[in-house]
Scaffold this motif. Structure first.
Motif, short mmCIF file in Angstrom:
data_model
loop_
_atom_site.label_atom_id
_atom_site.label_comp_id
_atom_site.label_asym_id
_atom_site.label_seq_id
_atom_site.Cartn_x
_atom_site.Cartn_y
_atom_site.Cartn_z
N THR A 50 0.82 -1.21 0.00
CA THR A 50 0.00 0.00 0.00
C THR A 50 0.85 1.27 0.00
OG1 THR A 50 -0.19 0.09 2.42
CG2 THR A 50 -1.84 -1.21 1.23
N ASP A 51 2.18 1.12 0.09
CA ASP A 51 3.11 2.24 0.01
C ASP A 51 3.48 2.44 -1.45
OD1 ASP A 51 5.26 4.00 0.02
OD2 ASP A 51 6.24 3.09 1.76
N ALA A 52 2.74 3.30 -2.14
CA ALA A 52 2.90 3.46 -3.58
C ALA A 52 4.30 3.94 -3.96
CB ALA A 52 1.85 4.42 -4.13
N ASP A 53 4.91 4.79 -3.15
CA ASP A 53 6.24 5.29 -3.47
C ASP A 53 7.28 4.17 -3.42
OD1 ASP A 53 5.24 7.85 -3.82
OD2 ASP A 53 5.68 8.46 -1.76
N ARG A 54 7.26 3.39 -2.36
CA ARG A 54 8.21 2.28 -2.24
C ARG A 54 7.96 1.25 -3.33
NH1 ARG A 54 12.81 -0.05 -2.03
NH2 ARG A 54 12.99 -1.92 -0.72
N LEU A 55 6.70 0.96 -3.60
CA LEU A 55 6.39 -0.03 -4.62
C LEU A 55 6.79 0.46 -6.01
CD1 LEU A 55 5.22 -2.87 -4.86
CD2 LEU A 55 2.96 -1.85 -5.21
N THR A 56 6.68 1.75 -6.25
CA THR A 56 7.12 2.31 -7.53
C THR A 56 8.62 2.09 -7.72
OG1 THR A 56 5.38 3.99 -7.51
CG2 THR A 56 7.30 4.42 -8.91
N GLU A 57 9.40 2.30 -6.68
CA GLU A 57 10.85 2.05 -6.76
C GLU A 57 11.12 0.60 -7.14
OE1 GLU A 57 12.53 2.98 -3.01
OE2 GLU A 57 12.00 5.11 -3.07
N LEU A 58 10.40 -0.30 -6.53
CA LEU A 58 10.63 -1.72 -6.76
C LEU A 58 10.13 -2.19 -8.13
CD1 LEU A 58 9.63 -2.99 -3.21
CD2 LEU A 58 11.93 -2.97 -4.19
N ALA A 59 9.18 -1.46 -8.70
CA ALA A 59 8.58 -1.87 -9.98
C ALA A 59 9.17 -1.14 -11.18
CB ALA A 59 7.07 -1.65 -9.94
N GLU A 60 10.09 -0.22 -10.97
CA GLU A 60 10.69 0.50 -12.10
C GLU A 60 11.37 -0.49 -13.05
OE1 GLU A 60 10.53 3.37 -13.25
OE2 GLU A 60 9.74 4.59 -11.61
N GLY A 61 11.05 -0.36 -14.32
CA GLY A 61 11.64 -1.23 -15.33
C GLY A 61 10.95 -2.55 -15.52
N ALA A 62 9.90 -2.81 -14.75
CA ALA A 62 9.20 -4.09 -14.87
C ALA A 62 8.32 -4.12 -16.11
CB ALA A 62 8.35 -4.35 -13.63
N ASP A 63 8.29 -5.25 -16.77
CA ASP A 63 7.38 -5.43 -17.90
C ASP A 63 5.94 -5.61 -17.42
OD1 ASP A 63 9.03 -6.06 -20.63
OD2 ASP A 63 10.15 -6.69 -18.88
N THR A 64 5.80 -6.35 -16.32
CA THR A 64 4.46 -6.69 -15.83
C THR A 64 4.41 -6.60 -14.32
OG1 THR A 64 4.38 -8.34 -17.61
CG2 THR A 64 2.61 -8.40 -15.99
N LEU A 65 3.32 -6.07 -13.80
CA LEU A 65 3.03 -6.11 -12.37
C LEU A 65 1.86 -7.07 -12.17
CD1 LEU A 65 3.36 -5.01 -9.45
CD2 LEU A 65 1.63 -3.31 -10.03
N PHE A 66 2.14 -8.18 -11.49
CA PHE A 66 1.09 -9.13 -11.12
C PHE A 66 0.69 -8.83 -9.68
CE2 PHE A 66 3.62 -11.39 -14.26
CZ PHE A 66 2.73 -12.15 -14.99
N THR A 67 -0.60 -8.95 -9.38
CA THR A 67 -1.01 -8.90 -7.98
C THR A 67 -1.89 -10.09 -7.66
OG1 THR A 67 -2.12 -7.67 -6.23
CG2 THR A 67 -2.97 -7.35 -8.47
N THR A 68 -1.49 -10.81 -6.63
CA THR A 68 -2.29 -11.90 -6.11
C THR A 68 -2.66 -11.62 -4.66
OG1 THR A 68 -0.40 -13.17 -5.27
CG2 THR A 68 -1.01 -13.51 -7.58
N ALA A 69 -2.34 -10.42 -4.19
CA ALA A 69 -2.50 -10.07 -2.77
C ALA A 69 -3.94 -9.70 -2.46
CB ALA A 69 -1.57 -8.92 -2.42
N ALA A 70 -4.30 -9.90 -1.20
CA ALA A 70 -5.61 -9.49 -0.70
C ALA A 70 -5.49 -9.19 0.79
CB ALA A 70 -6.66 -10.57 -0.93
N PRO A 71 -6.23 -8.21 1.29
CA PRO A 71 -6.25 -7.95 2.73
C PRO A 71 -6.91 -9.10 3.48
CG PRO A 71 -7.21 -6.13 1.47
CD PRO A 71 -7.10 -7.29 0.55
N ALA A 72 -6.86 -9.05 4.79
CA ALA A 72 -7.57 -10.05 5.61
C ALA A 72 -9.03 -10.10 5.18
CB ALA A 72 -7.46 -9.69 7.08
N TYR A 73 -9.58 -11.30 5.14
CA TYR A 73 -10.90 -11.55 4.55
C TYR A 73 -11.98 -10.61 5.06
CZ TYR A 73 -14.34 -14.73 2.42
OH TYR A 73 -15.33 -15.29 1.65
#
Length: 298
Positions: A50-73
Protein backbone atom coordinates in the motif's frame (compact mmCIF):
# COMPACT_ATOMS: atom_id res chain seq x y z
CA UNK A 1 16.11 -10.15 -19.58
CA UNK A 2 12.52 -9.30 -18.67
CA UNK A 3 11.60 -8.33 -15.13
CA UNK A 4 8.24 -9.10 -13.60
CA UNK A 5 7.01 -7.90 -10.22
CA UNK A 6 4.57 -10.07 -8.25
CA UNK A 7 2.76 -8.61 -5.25
CA UNK A 8 1.91 -11.48 -2.93
CA UNK A 9 3.62 -14.59 -1.62
CA UNK A 10 0.92 -17.28 -1.52
CA UNK A 11 0.69 -20.45 -3.57
CA UNK A 12 -0.57 -18.75 -6.75
CA UNK A 13 2.12 -16.06 -6.53
CA UNK A 14 4.86 -18.60 -5.92
CA UNK A 15 3.78 -20.91 -8.74
CA UNK A 16 3.55 -17.95 -11.12
CA UNK A 17 7.04 -16.82 -10.13
CA UNK A 18 8.47 -20.27 -10.81
CA UNK A 19 6.81 -20.47 -14.22
CA UNK A 20 8.30 -17.14 -15.23
CA UNK A 21 11.72 -17.96 -13.77
CA UNK A 22 11.63 -21.33 -15.49
CA UNK A 23 11.43 -19.46 -18.79
CA UNK A 24 14.56 -17.47 -17.89
CA UNK A 25 12.76 -14.28 -16.80
CA UNK A 26 13.58 -12.33 -13.64
CA UNK A 27 10.94 -12.06 -10.93
CA UNK A 28 10.74 -9.73 -7.93
CA UNK A 29 8.24 -10.92 -5.32
CA UNK A 30 6.96 -8.33 -2.85
CA UNK A 31 5.10 -9.06 0.38
CA UNK A 32 5.10 -7.87 3.96
CA UNK A 33 7.18 -10.87 5.01
CA UNK A 34 9.44 -11.13 1.97
CA UNK A 35 8.37 -14.72 1.34
CA UNK A 36 8.47 -16.73 -1.85
CA UNK A 37 10.17 -19.68 -3.55
CA UNK A 38 13.91 -20.22 -3.59
CA UNK A 39 15.13 -19.74 -7.18
CA UNK A 40 18.16 -17.86 -8.57
CA UNK A 41 15.91 -15.69 -10.76
CA UNK A 42 13.40 -14.91 -7.98
CA UNK A 43 14.20 -11.95 -5.72
CA UNK A 44 12.15 -11.69 -2.53
CA UNK A 45 11.53 -8.26 -0.99
CA UNK A 46 9.73 -7.31 2.20
CA UNK A 47 7.61 -4.20 1.61
CA UNK A 48 4.13 -2.81 2.16
CA UNK A 49 2.19 -2.91 -1.11
CA UNK A 50 0.00 0.00 0.00
CA UNK A 51 3.11 2.24 0.01
CA UNK A 52 2.90 3.46 -3.58
CA UNK A 53 6.24 5.29 -3.47
CA UNK A 54 8.21 2.28 -2.24
CA UNK A 55 6.39 -0.03 -4.62
CA UNK A 56 7.12 2.31 -7.53
CA UNK A 57 10.85 2.05 -6.76
CA UNK A 58 10.63 -1.72 -6.76
CA UNK A 59 8.58 -1.87 -9.98
CA UNK A 60 10.69 0.50 -12.10
CA UNK A 61 11.64 -1.23 -15.33
CA UNK A 62 9.20 -4.09 -14.87
CA UNK A 63 7.38 -5.43 -17.90
CA UNK A 64 4.46 -6.69 -15.83
CA UNK A 65 3.03 -6.11 -12.37
CA UNK A 66 1.09 -9.13 -11.12
CA UNK A 67 -1.01 -8.90 -7.98
CA UNK A 68 -2.29 -11.90 -6.11
CA UNK A 69 -2.50 -10.07 -2.77
CA UNK A 70 -5.61 -9.49 -0.70
CA UNK A 71 -6.25 -7.95 2.73
CA UNK A 72 -7.57 -10.05 5.61
CA UNK A 73 -10.90 -11.55 4.55
CA UNK A 74 -13.11 -9.62 6.95
CA UNK A 75 -11.47 -6.27 5.99
CA UNK A 76 -12.04 -6.40 2.23
CA UNK A 77 -14.59 -3.54 2.01
CA UNK A 78 -12.30 -1.17 3.92
CA UNK A 79 -8.83 -2.22 2.76
CA UNK A 80 -9.16 -3.52 -0.80
CA UNK A 81 -9.73 0.03 -2.14
CA UNK A 82 -6.52 1.17 -0.39
CA UNK A 83 -4.43 -1.66 -1.86
CA UNK A 84 -6.00 -1.28 -5.29
CA UNK A 85 -5.39 2.48 -5.41
CA UNK A 86 -1.72 2.02 -4.55
CA UNK A 87 -1.24 -0.64 -7.23
CA UNK A 88 -2.95 1.49 -9.88
CA UNK A 89 -0.72 4.43 -8.96
CA UNK A 90 2.36 2.25 -9.48
CA UNK A 91 1.16 0.98 -12.85
CA UNK A 92 0.47 4.52 -14.05
CA UNK A 93 3.91 5.69 -12.94
CA UNK A 94 5.88 2.78 -14.39
CA UNK A 95 3.86 1.89 -17.49
CA UNK A 96 3.96 -1.81 -16.57
CA UNK A 97 1.26 -4.13 -17.78
CA UNK A 98 -1.10 -5.03 -14.95
CA UNK A 99 -2.33 -8.58 -14.33
CA UNK A 100 -4.75 -9.07 -11.44
CA UNK A 101 -5.78 -12.32 -9.78
CA UNK A 102 -9.44 -12.08 -8.85
CA UNK A 103 -12.21 -14.49 -7.96
CA UNK A 104 -15.89 -15.05 -8.71
CA UNK A 105 -17.47 -13.13 -5.83
CA UNK A 106 -18.20 -10.07 -7.96
CA UNK A 107 -20.79 -11.90 -10.05
CA UNK A 108 -23.11 -12.76 -7.18
CA UNK A 109 -25.63 -15.58 -7.78
CA UNK A 110 -25.88 -16.35 -11.50
CA UNK A 111 -28.40 -18.50 -13.35
CA UNK A 112 -26.47 -20.77 -15.69
CA UNK A 113 -22.75 -20.89 -16.41
CA UNK A 114 -20.77 -17.80 -15.42
CA UNK A 115 -18.95 -16.17 -18.33
CA UNK A 116 -16.15 -13.59 -18.05
CA UNK A 117 -18.50 -10.96 -19.46
CA UNK A 118 -21.37 -11.80 -17.09
CA UNK A 119 -22.49 -8.73 -15.12
CA UNK A 120 -20.70 -8.05 -11.86
CA UNK A 121 -24.01 -7.94 -10.00
CA UNK A 122 -22.99 -8.90 -6.46
CA UNK A 123 -24.70 -6.89 -3.74
CA UNK A 124 -22.81 -8.13 -0.66
CA UNK A 125 -19.84 -6.15 0.68
CA UNK A 126 -17.11 -8.62 -0.32
CA UNK A 127 -18.56 -9.19 -3.77
CA UNK A 128 -18.89 -5.46 -4.37
CA UNK A 129 -15.34 -4.87 -3.12
CA UNK A 130 -14.01 -7.38 -5.65
CA UNK A 131 -16.14 -5.93 -8.44
CA UNK A 132 -15.01 -2.36 -7.74
CA UNK A 133 -11.33 -3.35 -7.86
CA UNK A 134 -11.81 -4.53 -11.45
CA UNK A 135 -14.18 -1.75 -12.50
CA UNK A 136 -11.78 0.96 -11.35
CA UNK A 137 -8.77 -0.71 -12.95
CA UNK A 138 -10.62 -1.25 -16.24
CA UNK A 139 -11.70 2.40 -16.33
CA UNK A 140 -8.22 3.73 -15.47
CA UNK A 141 -6.74 3.59 -18.95
CA UNK A 142 -3.85 1.25 -18.01
CA UNK A 143 -3.18 -2.07 -19.75
CA UNK A 144 -4.93 -4.40 -17.37
CA UNK A 145 -6.47 -7.85 -17.33
CA UNK A 146 -8.03 -9.90 -14.54
CA UNK A 147 -7.79 -13.66 -14.16
CA UNK A 148 -10.67 -14.98 -12.05
CA UNK A 149 -10.31 -18.26 -10.21
CA UNK A 150 -12.90 -20.48 -8.56
CA UNK A 151 -12.46 -21.99 -5.11
CA UNK A 152 -8.95 -23.43 -4.92
CA UNK A 153 -8.25 -27.13 -4.46
CA UNK A 154 -5.17 -29.32 -4.58
CA UNK A 155 -1.59 -28.62 -3.50
CA UNK A 156 -1.11 -25.15 -2.04
CA UNK A 157 -4.82 -24.39 -1.87
CA UNK A 158 -6.21 -22.29 0.97
CA UNK A 159 -9.96 -22.64 0.75
CA UNK A 160 -13.04 -24.10 2.40
CA UNK A 161 -12.35 -27.43 0.71
CA UNK A 162 -8.68 -27.60 1.65
CA UNK A 163 -9.25 -26.43 5.23
CA UNK A 164 -12.49 -28.18 6.11
CA UNK A 165 -12.82 -31.24 3.87
CA UNK A 166 -9.45 -32.41 2.55
CA UNK A 167 -7.80 -33.61 5.76
CA UNK A 168 -11.03 -35.10 7.09
CA UNK A 169 -11.57 -37.05 3.84
CA UNK A 170 -8.05 -38.45 4.09
CA UNK A 171 -8.33 -39.24 7.81
CA UNK A 172 -11.85 -40.65 7.73
CA UNK A 173 -13.13 -38.08 10.24
CA UNK A 174 -16.32 -36.03 10.09
CA UNK A 175 -16.17 -32.87 7.97
CA UNK A 176 -18.54 -29.99 8.76
CA UNK A 177 -18.88 -27.86 5.64
CA UNK A 178 -20.48 -24.39 5.27
CA UNK A 179 -21.58 -25.33 1.76
CA UNK A 180 -24.22 -27.60 0.26
CA UNK A 181 -22.86 -31.07 -0.32
CA UNK A 182 -24.51 -32.08 -3.59
CA UNK A 183 -24.66 -28.85 -5.60
CA UNK A 184 -22.17 -28.46 -8.50
CA UNK A 185 -19.35 -26.02 -7.78
CA UNK A 186 -16.33 -25.00 -9.90
CA UNK A 187 -12.86 -25.48 -8.42
CA UNK A 188 -9.52 -24.13 -9.71
CA UNK A 189 -6.12 -25.74 -9.20
CA UNK A 190 -3.24 -23.47 -8.19
CA UNK A 191 -1.15 -24.65 -11.14
CA UNK A 192 -3.91 -23.84 -13.62
CA UNK A 193 -4.32 -20.43 -12.00
CA UNK A 194 -0.62 -19.64 -12.42
CA UNK A 195 -0.59 -20.85 -16.03
CA UNK A 196 -3.58 -18.63 -16.83
CA UNK A 197 -1.92 -15.61 -15.22
CA UNK A 198 1.23 -16.12 -17.26
CA UNK A 199 -0.64 -16.80 -20.51
CA UNK A 200 -2.80 -13.70 -20.11
CA UNK A 201 0.24 -11.54 -19.32
CA UNK A 202 1.94 -12.55 -22.57
CA UNK A 203 -1.00 -12.03 -24.93
CA UNK A 204 -1.59 -8.40 -25.90
CA UNK A 205 -5.16 -9.26 -26.87
CA UNK A 206 -5.83 -10.46 -23.33
CA UNK A 207 -5.77 -6.94 -21.88
CA UNK A 208 -8.90 -4.91 -21.29
CA UNK A 209 -11.02 -7.86 -20.19
CA UNK A 210 -11.28 -10.73 -17.71
CA UNK A 211 -10.50 -14.43 -18.08
CA UNK A 212 -11.60 -17.49 -16.16
CA UNK A 213 -9.15 -20.02 -14.80
CA UNK A 214 -10.08 -23.49 -16.10
CA UNK A 215 -12.03 -25.40 -13.48
CA UNK A 216 -13.26 -28.80 -12.41
CA UNK A 217 -16.96 -28.78 -11.61
CA UNK A 218 -17.93 -31.22 -8.88
CA UNK A 219 -20.07 -31.23 -5.77
CA UNK A 220 -18.28 -31.25 -2.41
CA UNK A 221 -19.38 -34.84 -1.90
CA UNK A 222 -18.07 -35.93 -5.30
CA UNK A 223 -14.70 -34.21 -4.85
CA UNK A 224 -14.22 -35.52 -1.32
CA UNK A 225 -15.30 -38.99 -2.38
CA UNK A 226 -12.82 -39.11 -5.22
CA UNK A 227 -10.01 -37.89 -2.96
CA UNK A 228 -10.77 -40.63 -0.44
CA UNK A 229 -10.99 -43.25 -3.18
CA UNK A 230 -7.59 -42.28 -4.61
CA UNK A 231 -6.07 -42.39 -1.11
CA UNK A 232 -7.65 -45.71 -0.21
CA UNK A 233 -9.56 -44.05 2.64
CA UNK A 234 -13.13 -44.83 3.76
CA UNK A 235 -16.10 -43.02 2.23
CA UNK A 236 -16.03 -39.45 3.61
CA UNK A 237 -18.44 -38.42 6.33
CA UNK A 238 -19.81 -34.97 5.51
CA UNK A 239 -22.41 -32.76 7.15
CA UNK A 240 -23.54 -29.22 6.37
CA UNK A 241 -22.49 -26.68 8.98
CA UNK A 242 -25.49 -24.99 10.56
CA UNK A 243 -26.09 -21.28 11.02
CA UNK A 244 -25.55 -21.81 14.74
CA UNK A 245 -22.18 -23.48 14.08
CA UNK A 246 -21.06 -20.48 12.03
CA UNK A 247 -22.31 -18.01 14.61
CA UNK A 248 -20.37 -19.75 17.39
CA UNK A 249 -17.19 -19.88 15.32
CA UNK A 250 -17.55 -16.19 14.47
CA UNK A 251 -17.21 -15.39 18.16
CA UNK A 252 -13.61 -16.65 18.03
CA UNK A 253 -12.53 -15.66 14.50
CA UNK A 254 -14.00 -12.89 12.26
CA UNK A 255 -13.49 -15.04 9.15
CA UNK A 256 -16.44 -17.25 10.02
CA UNK A 257 -18.84 -14.36 10.26
CA UNK A 258 -18.14 -13.63 6.60
CA UNK A 259 -19.23 -17.02 5.26
CA UNK A 260 -22.90 -16.17 4.85
CA UNK A 261 -22.42 -13.81 1.93
CA UNK A 262 -20.46 -16.18 -0.29
CA UNK A 263 -21.38 -19.74 0.66
CA UNK A 264 -24.98 -19.94 1.85
CA UNK A 265 -26.87 -20.12 -1.47
CA UNK A 266 -29.30 -23.03 -1.12
CA UNK A 267 -29.67 -25.13 -4.25
CA UNK A 268 -27.67 -22.74 -6.40
CA UNK A 269 -24.97 -24.28 -8.66
CA UNK A 270 -21.86 -22.16 -9.20
CA UNK A 271 -20.50 -23.24 -12.58
CA UNK A 272 -17.80 -21.47 -14.61
CA UNK A 273 -17.52 -21.23 -18.40
CA UNK A 274 -13.79 -21.13 -19.21
CA UNK A 275 -14.03 -22.03 -22.91
CA UNK A 276 -12.43 -18.75 -24.04
CA UNK A 277 -9.37 -19.41 -21.85
CA UNK A 278 -8.91 -22.78 -23.52
CA UNK A 279 -9.51 -21.47 -27.03
CA UNK A 280 -7.65 -18.15 -26.92
CA UNK A 281 -5.03 -18.55 -24.20
CA UNK A 282 -4.38 -22.27 -24.65
CA UNK A 283 -4.81 -23.22 -20.98
CA UNK A 284 -6.89 -26.26 -20.01
CA UNK A 285 -7.86 -27.72 -16.65
CA UNK A 286 -5.54 -30.28 -15.13
CA UNK A 287 -7.35 -33.63 -14.68
CA UNK A 288 -9.04 -33.82 -11.28
CA UNK A 289 -7.24 -37.00 -10.24
CA UNK A 290 -3.84 -35.41 -10.93
CA UNK A 291 -4.71 -32.40 -8.76
CA UNK A 292 -6.04 -34.52 -5.91
CA UNK A 293 -3.06 -36.88 -5.93
CA UNK A 294 -0.83 -33.89 -5.08
CA UNK A 295 -2.32 -33.73 -1.57
CA UNK A 296 -2.25 -37.46 -0.75
CA UNK A 297 0.63 -38.26 1.63
CA UNK A 298 3.21 -40.68 0.22
Amino acid sequence: MKLHVIVGRGAAASRTALLLAGDGERVRMISRTGGGPDHPLVERVAADATDADRLTELAEGADTLFTTAAPAYHTWPELFPVLSAALLTVVRRTGARYVMLGNLYGYGPVDGPIRPDSPLAATGPKGRARARVWEEAAASGVRVTEVRAGQFYGAGAYSVFSLMVQRQALDGTLALVPQELDVPHSYSAIGDTARTLVAASRDEQAYGRAWHVPTATRSVRELAGRLAELAGAPRPRLEVMTERDLALLALTEPFWGEMHEVLIKPGHPFVVDYSETEKLLGVSATPVDDVLREVIPN
